[in-house]
Design a protein around this motif. Structure first.
Motif, PDB file in Angstrom:
ATOM      1  N   GLY A   1       0.887  -1.318  -0.098  1.00 35.90           N
ATOM      2  CA  GLY A   1       0.158   0.043   0.022  1.00 35.90           C
ATOM      3  C   GLY A   1       0.790   1.188   0.193  1.00 35.90           C
ATOM      4  N   TYR A   2       0.067   2.409   0.075  1.00 30.92           N
ATOM      5  CA  TYR A   2       0.704   3.551  -0.085  1.00 30.92           C
ATOM      6  C   TYR A   2       0.934   4.289   1.592  1.00 30.92           C
ATOM      7  CZ  TYR A   2      -0.228   3.852  -4.706  1.00 30.92           C
ATOM      8  OH  TYR A   2      -0.403   3.208  -6.201  1.00 30.92           O
ATOM      9  N   VAL A   3       2.244   4.708   1.822  1.00 32.26           N
ATOM     10  CA  VAL A   3       2.542   4.893   3.081  1.00 32.26           C
ATOM     11  C   VAL A   3       2.470   6.642   3.161  1.00 32.26           C
ATOM     12  CG1 VAL A   3       4.034   4.918   5.230  1.00 32.26           C
ATOM     13  CG2 VAL A   3       3.481   2.871   3.954  1.00 32.26           C
ATOM     14  N   ALA A   4       1.872   7.219   4.048  1.00 31.64           N
ATOM     15  CA  ALA A   4       1.872   8.707   4.001  1.00 31.64           C
ATOM     16  C   ALA A   4       2.583   8.984   5.333  1.00 31.64           C
ATOM     17  CB  ALA A   4       0.706   9.083   4.127  1.00 31.64           C
ATOM     18  N   SER A   5       3.695  10.261   5.434  1.00 32.84           N
ATOM     19  CA  SER A   5       4.339  10.578   6.569  1.00 32.84           C
ATOM     20  C   SER A   5       4.504  12.064   6.576  1.00 32.84           C
ATOM     21  CB  SER A   5       5.635   9.877   6.804  1.00 32.84           C
ATOM     22  OG  SER A   5       6.537  10.200   5.648  1.00 32.84           O
ATOM     23  N   TRP A   6       5.055  12.301   7.449  1.00 34.46           N
ATOM     24  CA  TRP A   6       5.189  14.144   7.519  1.00 34.46           C
ATOM     25  C   TRP A   6       6.226  14.235   8.593  1.00 34.46           C
ATOM     26  CZ3 TRP A   6       4.627  16.918  12.024  1.00 34.46           C
ATOM     27  CH2 TRP A   6       4.029  16.353  12.959  1.00 34.46           C
ATOM     28  N   ARG A   7       6.703  15.465   8.510  1.00 32.63           N
ATOM     29  CA  ARG A   7       7.783  16.013   9.353  1.00 32.63           C
ATOM     30  C   ARG A   7       7.821  17.608   9.317  1.00 32.63           C
ATOM     31  NH1 ARG A   7      12.634  17.775   8.126  1.00 32.63           N
ATOM     32  NH2 ARG A   7      13.448  17.752   6.195  1.00 32.63           N
ATOM     33  N   PRO A   8       8.217  18.212  10.485  1.00 39.63           N
ATOM     34  CA  PRO A   8       8.380  19.794  10.380  1.00 39.63           C
ATOM     35  C   PRO A   8       9.731  19.950   9.513  1.00 39.63           C
ATOM     36  CG  PRO A   8       8.093  18.899  12.421  1.00 39.63           C
ATOM     37  CD  PRO A   8       8.247  17.604  11.716  1.00 39.63           C
ATOM     38  N   LEU A   9       9.405  21.122   8.708  1.00 36.57           N
ATOM     39  CA  LEU A   9      10.513  21.652   7.785  1.00 36.57           C
ATOM     40  C   LEU A   9      11.737  22.094   8.534  1.00 36.57           C
ATOM     41  CD1 LEU A   9       8.784  23.401   4.868  1.00 36.57           C
ATOM     42  CD2 LEU A   9      10.162  21.151   4.903  1.00 36.57           C
ATOM     43  N   ASP A  10      11.269  22.634   9.768  1.00 38.31           N
ATOM     44  CA  ASP A  10      12.680  23.424  10.522  1.00 38.31           C
ATOM     45  C   ASP A  10      13.304  22.663  11.351  1.00 38.31           C
ATOM     46  OD1 ASP A  10      10.419  23.048  12.297  1.00 38.31           O
ATOM     47  OD2 ASP A  10      10.557  24.974  13.037  1.00 38.31           O
ATOM     48  N   GLN A  11      13.013  21.176  11.444  1.00 38.01           N
ATOM     49  CA  GLN A  11      13.853  20.389  12.443  1.00 38.01           C
ATOM     50  C   GLN A  11      14.388  19.165  11.707  1.00 38.01           C
ATOM     51  OE1 GLN A  11      10.955  19.126  15.439  1.00 38.01           O
ATOM     52  NE2 GLN A  11      10.134  21.229  15.786  1.00 38.01           N
ATOM     53  N   SER A  12      15.376  18.841  12.155  1.00 38.42           N
ATOM     54  CA  SER A  12      16.252  17.350  11.578  1.00 38.42           C
ATOM     55  C   SER A  12      15.870  16.291  12.560  1.00 38.42           C
ATOM     56  CB  SER A  12      17.662  18.026  11.650  1.00 38.42           C
ATOM     57  OG  SER A  12      17.900  18.966  10.745  1.00 38.42           O
ATOM     58  N   ARG A  13      14.527  15.762  12.183  1.00 38.46           N
ATOM     59  CA  ARG A  13      14.171  14.758  12.919  1.00 38.46           C
ATOM     60  C   ARG A  13      13.577  13.563  11.788  1.00 38.46           C
ATOM     61  NH1 ARG A  13       9.016  16.284  16.459  1.00 38.46           N
ATOM     62  NH2 ARG A  13       7.534  16.046  14.948  1.00 38.46           N
ATOM     63  N   GLY A  14      13.316  12.375  12.141  1.00 40.73           N
ATOM     64  CA  GLY A  14      12.470  11.556  11.484  1.00 40.73           C
ATOM     65  C   GLY A  14      11.386  11.796  10.910  1.00 40.73           C
ATOM     66  N   ALA A  15      10.682  11.360   9.788  1.00 44.58           N
ATOM     67  CA  ALA A  15       9.283  11.230   9.697  1.00 44.58           C
ATOM     68  C   ALA A  15       8.407  10.425  10.616  1.00 44.58           C
ATOM     69  CB  ALA A  15       9.017  10.777   8.217  1.00 44.58           C
ATOM     70  N   ILE A  16       7.049  10.977  10.496  1.00 46.34           N
ATOM     71  CA  ILE A  16       5.945  10.583  11.355  1.00 46.34           C
ATOM     72  C   ILE A  16       5.141   9.847  10.536  1.00 46.34           C
ATOM     73  CG2 ILE A  16       4.158  10.895  13.132  1.00 46.34           C
ATOM     74  CD1 ILE A  16       6.122  13.317  13.975  1.00 46.34           C
ATOM     75  N   LYS A  17       4.644   8.419  10.770  1.00 44.63           N
ATOM     76  CA  LYS A  17       3.740   7.817   9.793  1.00 44.63           C
ATOM     77  C   LYS A  17       2.399   8.364  10.003  1.00 44.63           C
ATOM     78  CE  LYS A  17       3.892   3.324   9.687  1.00 44.63           C
ATOM     79  NZ  LYS A  17       3.904   1.963   9.544  1.00 44.63           N
ATOM     80  N   ILE A  18       1.531   8.697   9.196  1.00 41.59           N
ATOM     81  CA  ILE A  18       0.270   9.019   9.206  1.00 41.59           C
ATOM     82  C   ILE A  18      -0.702   7.842   9.456  1.00 41.59           C
ATOM     83  CG2 ILE A  18      -1.779  10.152   8.068  1.00 41.59           C
ATOM     84  CD1 ILE A  18       0.083  11.862   6.677  1.00 41.59           C
ATOM     85  N   LEU A  19      -1.539   7.992  10.616  1.00 40.65           N
ATOM     86  CA  LEU A  19      -2.372   6.876  11.161  1.00 40.65           C
ATOM     87  C   LEU A  19      -3.316   6.209   9.991  1.00 40.65           C
ATOM     88  CD1 LEU A  19      -3.195   5.490  13.590  1.00 40.65           C
ATOM     89  CD2 LEU A  19      -5.211   7.104  13.832  1.00 40.65           C
ATOM     90  N   GLY A  20      -3.210   5.214   9.889  1.00 40.50           N
ATOM     91  CA  GLY A  20      -3.949   4.386   8.560  1.00 40.50           C
ATOM     92  C   GLY A  20      -3.182   3.957   7.663  1.00 40.50           C
ATOM     93  N   SER A  21      -1.759   4.454   7.663  1.00 40.94           N
ATOM     94  CA  SER A  21      -1.118   3.760   6.485  1.00 40.94           C
ATOM     95  C   SER A  21      -0.665   2.256   6.757  1.00 40.94           C
ATOM     96  CB  SER A  21       0.330   4.512   6.576  1.00 40.94           C
ATOM     97  OG  SER A  21       0.205   5.942   6.169  1.00 40.94           O
TER      98      SER A  21
END
Length: 91
Positions: A41-61
């Motif tokens: 399936g298609y996994v969606a994630s996000w992260r703040p642009l101003d921080q150097s941290r890993g992405a957070i998977k969006i619930l339901g992925s």
């Protein structure tokens, strides 16, 4: 404002989009085959642009379709913007 996803990698199913404060990525995963390994399936994630941290998977992925992953990303962006506005108002 809706996110405008564009293909980020030519030979893989990876799309990205940015808002003013956040970066979003949708990738296609499969248990076997080319690309990322994982549940089909298609996994969606996000992260703040101003921080150097890993992405957070969006619930339901993972989602069954790209459109579902895109809608979930836009829903998350709306939530993040609402939360950000609430914090600014309380300050």
């Amino acid at each position: 404002m809706r996110l405008q996803f564009h293909r980020a990698v030519v030979n893989m199913e990876i799309w990205s989009a940015n808002s003013d404060d956040y970066s979003f990525v949708i990738s296609f995963e499969s248990p076997s085959g080319p690309g990322f390994r994982g549940r089909l399936g298609y996994v969606a994630s996000w992260r703040p642009l101003d921080q150097s941290r890993g992405a957070i998977k969006i619930l339901g992925s993972p989602f069954q379709t790209f459109a579902e992953a895109e809608d979930a990303s836009n829903t998350m962006l709306n939530y993040l913007n609402d939360e950000s506005n609430s914090v600014r108002l309380e300050s």
